[in-house]
Design an enzyme around this catalytic site. Structure first.
Site, PDB file in Angstrom:
ATOM      1  N   PHE A 162       0.055   1.036  -6.611  1.00 28.38           N
ATOM      2  CA  PHE A 162      -0.403   0.105  -7.532  1.00 28.38           C
ATOM      3  C   PHE A 162      -0.668   0.472  -8.738  1.00 28.38           C
ATOM      4  O   PHE A 162      -1.133   0.141  -9.936  1.00 28.38           O
ATOM      5  CB  PHE A 162      -1.889  -0.730  -7.032  1.00 28.38           C
ATOM      6  CG  PHE A 162      -2.863  -0.253  -6.328  1.00 28.38           C
ATOM      7  CD1 PHE A 162      -3.361   1.023  -6.993  1.00 28.38           C
ATOM      8  CD2 PHE A 162      -3.227  -0.635  -5.210  1.00 28.38           C
ATOM      9  CE1 PHE A 162      -4.558   1.660  -6.415  1.00 28.38           C
ATOM     10  CE2 PHE A 162      -4.532  -0.080  -4.967  1.00 28.38           C
ATOM     11  CZ  PHE A 162      -4.988   1.342  -5.277  1.00 28.38           C
ATOM     12  N   GLY A 182       4.176   1.498  -1.751  1.00 30.12           N
ATOM     13  CA  GLY A 182       4.356   1.784  -3.162  1.00 30.12           C
ATOM     14  C   GLY A 182       2.712   2.214  -3.761  1.00 30.12           C
ATOM     15  O   GLY A 182       1.976   2.234  -2.884  1.00 30.12           O
ATOM     16  N   HIS A 204     -13.707  -0.873  -6.624  1.00 30.05           N
ATOM     17  CA  HIS A 204     -15.058   0.158  -6.429  1.00 30.05           C
ATOM     18  C   HIS A 204     -14.631   1.390  -6.128  1.00 30.05           C
ATOM     19  O   HIS A 204     -15.470   2.335  -6.074  1.00 30.05           O
ATOM     20  CB  HIS A 204     -15.755  -0.493  -5.434  1.00 30.05           C
ATOM     21  CG  HIS A 204     -15.759  -0.138  -3.901  1.00 30.05           C
ATOM     22  ND1 HIS A 204     -16.649  -0.300  -3.110  1.00 30.05           N
ATOM     23  CD2 HIS A 204     -14.475   0.125  -3.214  1.00 30.05           C
ATOM     24  CE1 HIS A 204     -16.030   0.179  -1.864  1.00 30.05           C
ATOM     25  NE2 HIS A 204     -14.834   0.220  -1.873  1.00 30.05           N
ATOM     26  N   ASP A 239       0.884  -1.298  -0.015  1.00 31.78           N
ATOM     27  CA  ASP A 239       0.087   0.097   0.037  1.00 31.78           C
ATOM     28  C   ASP A 239       0.792   1.660  -0.036  1.00 31.78           C
ATOM     29  O   ASP A 239       1.978   1.225  -0.028  1.00 31.78           O
ATOM     30  CB  ASP A 239      -0.990   0.032   1.333  1.00 31.78           C
ATOM     31  CG  ASP A 239      -2.124   0.741   1.046  1.00 31.78           C
ATOM     32  OD1 ASP A 239      -2.340   1.861   0.356  1.00 31.78           O
ATOM     33  OD2 ASP A 239      -3.214   0.224   1.414  1.00 31.78           O
TER      34      ASP A 239
END
Length: 340
Positions: free
Chosen positions: A233, A231, A250, A205
């Protein structure tokens, strides 16, 4: 939301729907003031005692209590007020406490959603107009709000996702990477039920978020098996055999969700498994939590809840084949896909 009571005139039903904001605000403030916690922990109290203990105006408190009592949240016992099993979940100390969601909902969601008309006109998140900046930037810039957000997410893990992995077994693979894994609670739960003590994990994360995972993993005695990596994504993710995206896609519109999935595909070897933990919007008019949550995503983030076919298209375009959808005891499902 329950189905419409057709025995009542439509105007009465609509009036109750329009007044729904009054109930939610009453529940928010009764939770934040500590009234529900006092009743759940110490038993029935007079309104005067509750007002003194919670720092409330006695008349205003009595009227709030009267409003929520008709919805089964509290009940009266002579001159005292008692909490019901439903209302007890607003207590900060309850084992299945919804306190974090109630207080977080008031400060993180409610006011911004008042600008839903802006979203309808422009397609932009209501939060952008209300806060003047993207939702996550606003939350991250305020330590109190960031703490509330973390508290609300912890409630989600304990309650709404409760039992999700009961009876579920991970696919074959040596390393599981939880992308957007936050404090590591989801991966810790999954590995704790896995039965394969040699399987390793990665909690991934943003650097200032993922540090909280160390404490979670230590408490679960998983520190020696799970690596904590910071990091984004959107840029690059670690190589793994199994990837986990839990309540991540979502948050994002289709364009950004596709970027995340393509980032995973770039790191994943052929045959790698992807587990997407989300709610699926069912067809038809029947009520479902995902349909309400979709408005939260629309208003706050510009994200969306998706139907199964929408997930299938997103995954396919990123190089994954959707293999099956596993129902769970929670409102969420586990979507299993494989990298082509």
């Amino acid at each position: 939301m329950a189905q419409v009571d057709e025995s009542l005139p439509p105007t009465v039903v609509m009036a109750r729907m329009l007044d729904g904001f009054l109930l939610s605000q009453a529940l928010f403030v009764l939770a934040e003031s500590g009234v529900a916690t006092i009743l759940e922990q110490e038993g029935p109290q007079t309104v005067a005692a509750l007002a003194e203990r919670s720092g409330s105006d006695a008349d205003a408190l009595a009227r709030l209590i009267r409003t929520v009592t008709q919805h089964g949240v509290f009940r009266t016992e002579g001159d005292k007020v008692a909490v019901t099993p439903l209302g007890a979940t607003l207590s900060e100390k309850h084992p299945q406490s919804m306190y974090g969601i109630a207080v977080g909902g008031m400060h993180l969601h409610y006011r911004a959603v008042a600008e839903l008309g802006h979203t309808l006109r422009t397609g932009e998140p209501a939060s952008l107009k209300y806060f003047g900046k993207p939702y996550f930037d606003h939350v991250a810039g305020n330590p109190e709000l960031a703490a509330l957000f973390g508290q609300a997410m912890a409630v989600f893990v304990k309650t709404l996702r409760a039992g999700m992995f009961d009876g579920y077994r991970l696919p074959e693979g040596e390393t599981v990477a939880d992308l957007g894994g936050g404090n590591g609670a989801v991966l810790a739960d999954l590995l704790g039920q896995d039965g394969h003590g040699d399987r390793r994990g990665i909690v991934f994360d943003l650097p200032d978020v993922v540090e909280a995972a160390h404490a979670t993993l230590s408490a679960a005695q998983l520190s020696d098996r799970v690596e904590v990596v910071g990091g984004s994504f959107f840029n690059e993710v670690p190589r793994a055999d199994i990837y986990l995206l839990s309540w991540v896609l979502h948050d994002w519109n289709d364009e950004d969700a596709a970027k995340i999935l393509k980032s995973v595909a770039a790191a994943a070897p052929a045959g790698a498994r992807l587990l997407v933990l989300e709610e699926i919007v069912p067809g038809g008019d029947a009520p479902h939590h995902a349909k309400d949550m979709d408005l939260v995503m629309l208003s706050l983030l510009g994200g969306k809840e998706r139907a199964e076919d929408e997930f299938r298209v997103l995954l396919d375009e990123a190089g994954f084949d959707l293999e099956r959808v596993v129902p769970t005891p929670s409102p969420m499902v586990i979507i299993e896909a494989v990298k082509r």
